[in-house]
Enzyme design. Structure first.
Site, mmCIF file in Angstrom:
data_model
loop_
_atom_site.group_PDB
_atom_site.id
_atom_site.type_symbol
_atom_site.label_atom_id
_atom_site.label_comp_id
_atom_site.label_asym_id
_atom_site.label_seq_id
_atom_site.Cartn_x
_atom_site.Cartn_y
_atom_site.Cartn_z
ATOM 1 N N HIS A 57 92.614 98.064 59.966
ATOM 2 C CA HIS A 57 91.059 98.783 61.230
ATOM 3 C C HIS A 57 91.405 98.548 62.570
ATOM 4 O O HIS A 57 92.327 97.955 63.125
ATOM 5 C CB HIS A 57 90.088 97.520 61.083
ATOM 6 N N ASP A 59 89.783 98.382 65.165
ATOM 7 C CA ASP A 59 89.419 97.301 66.380
ATOM 8 C C ASP A 59 90.912 96.464 66.071
ATOM 9 O O ASP A 59 90.466 95.247 67.323
ATOM 10 C CB ASP A 59 87.865 96.498 65.373
ATOM 11 N N ASP A 137 91.020 89.330 59.853
ATOM 12 C CA ASP A 137 89.778 89.069 59.627
ATOM 13 C C ASP A 137 89.766 88.565 58.416
ATOM 14 O O ASP A 137 89.403 88.842 56.848
ATOM 15 C CB ASP A 137 88.674 91.026 59.490
ATOM 16 N N HIS A 175 87.364 87.100 65.396
ATOM 17 C CA HIS A 175 85.501 87.898 65.608
ATOM 18 C C HIS A 175 85.071 86.648 65.868
ATOM 19 O O HIS A 175 85.637 85.084 65.283
ATOM 20 C CB HIS A 175 85.433 88.558 64.551
HETATM 21 FE FE FE Z 1 87.649 93.288 62.828
HETATM 22 ZN ZN ZN Z 2 88.804 94.260 59.599
#
Ligand code: FE
Ligand code: ZN
Length: 263
Positions: A57, A59, A137, A175
């Site tokens: 991903h 990010d 994640d 996150h």
């Molecule tokens: Fe992420």
């Molecule tokens: Zn992700």
């Protein structure tokens, strides 16, 4: 013998780019954005020696190119995902030796959020003796990542694998979702006293604008509903939500994950 520090570099709205460093050398994990990393390296006079990637991903990989323009360094990442900047493709049970920091990490494949997601597990060397998990994640504090590419079964299995790691493992996820995860966890397990205490701790940290991470695996076992799919209260409330009796932990997990998506 120098001490290794692992610090969060905030990026975007709620990402943390973890930087593992001593007084000279650094490794970054999932640099979604380059400028905050460059700024951190400059202000702490650190030399970047490697990049670790957990999944594809943007990010998590968006800063790779800009960092590679300034540093000729290896980029470690998942073999099962096509990430053009990755120079060292890794699969389950591979080990990564970060020689600048004398740090060895073991690769654990944890598909679910994405199909090739990997996590890194290791023991800080010398006197520090701390277990660390860099899990992207997949496992969050009191939560887990959304299932974008894998199946609920894969994600459940991945979380169960991470749960096998030692209780004293520090969990570095990417996150700052802890408070909203706990709000959900409190609904599905209101009788969990440990979770209630954790909510107070986390609220205080956020009031002070401090990160709630890393978490501890022992805390996750006590507070994370996605690791507690065999708890009677969670089974009962999740069954009520589903409108049918859920018997298998995987069914509880699947229902919880869908419920959280719309929470
Ligand atoms: Fe992420
Ligand atoms: Zn992700």
């Amino acid at each position: 013998m120098t001490t290794i520090h692992i610090d969060p570099i905030p990026a975007f709205k709620d990402n943390y780019i973890w930087i593992i460093h001593d007084t000279k050398f650094a490794v970054v994990v999932d640099p979604g954005d380059a400028p905050p990393v460059m700024k951190y390296l400059r202000s702490n006079q650190l030399q970047l020696t490697a990049i670790l990637i957990t999944h594809h991903h943007s990010d998590h990989i968006g800063g790779n190119r800009a960092l590679l323009e300034q540093h000729q360094i290896p980029v470690y990442g998942p073999k099962r995902e096509a990430i053009s900047t990755v120079t060292h493709a890794l699969q389950d049970n591979d080990t990564v030796y970060l020689d600048a920091l004398s740090l060895t990490l073991k690769v654990i494949e944890v598909p679910g959020h994405t199909h090739g997601h990997i996590a890194y597990f290791g023991l800080l060397p010398n006197f520090q003796k701390k277990n660390i998990l860099l899990c992207g994640d997949t496992l969050f504090a009191s939560g887990c990542g959304r299932i974008f590419e894998g199946t609920p079964q894969q994600m459940y299995r991945s979380l169960k694998r991470l749960e096998q790691l030692p209780d004293d493992t520090l969990v570095y996820c990417t996150h700052e979702y802890t408070l909203s995860n706990i709000s959900f966890a409190r609904v599905v397990e209101p009788g969990n006293a440990e979770l209630k205490q954790q909510e107070q701790r986390v609220k205080q940290l956020r009031r002070e604008n401090k990160p709630t991470l890393p978490s501890l695996m022992a805390t996750e076992k006590k507070c994370n509903p996605f690791l507690r799919c065999n708890q009677p209260e969670i089974i009962k409330i999740t069954s009520q939500h589903a409108g049918k009796k859920l018997n298998e932990p995987l069914d509880v997990f699947t229902t919880l994950r869908e419920w959280k998506n719309n929470f």
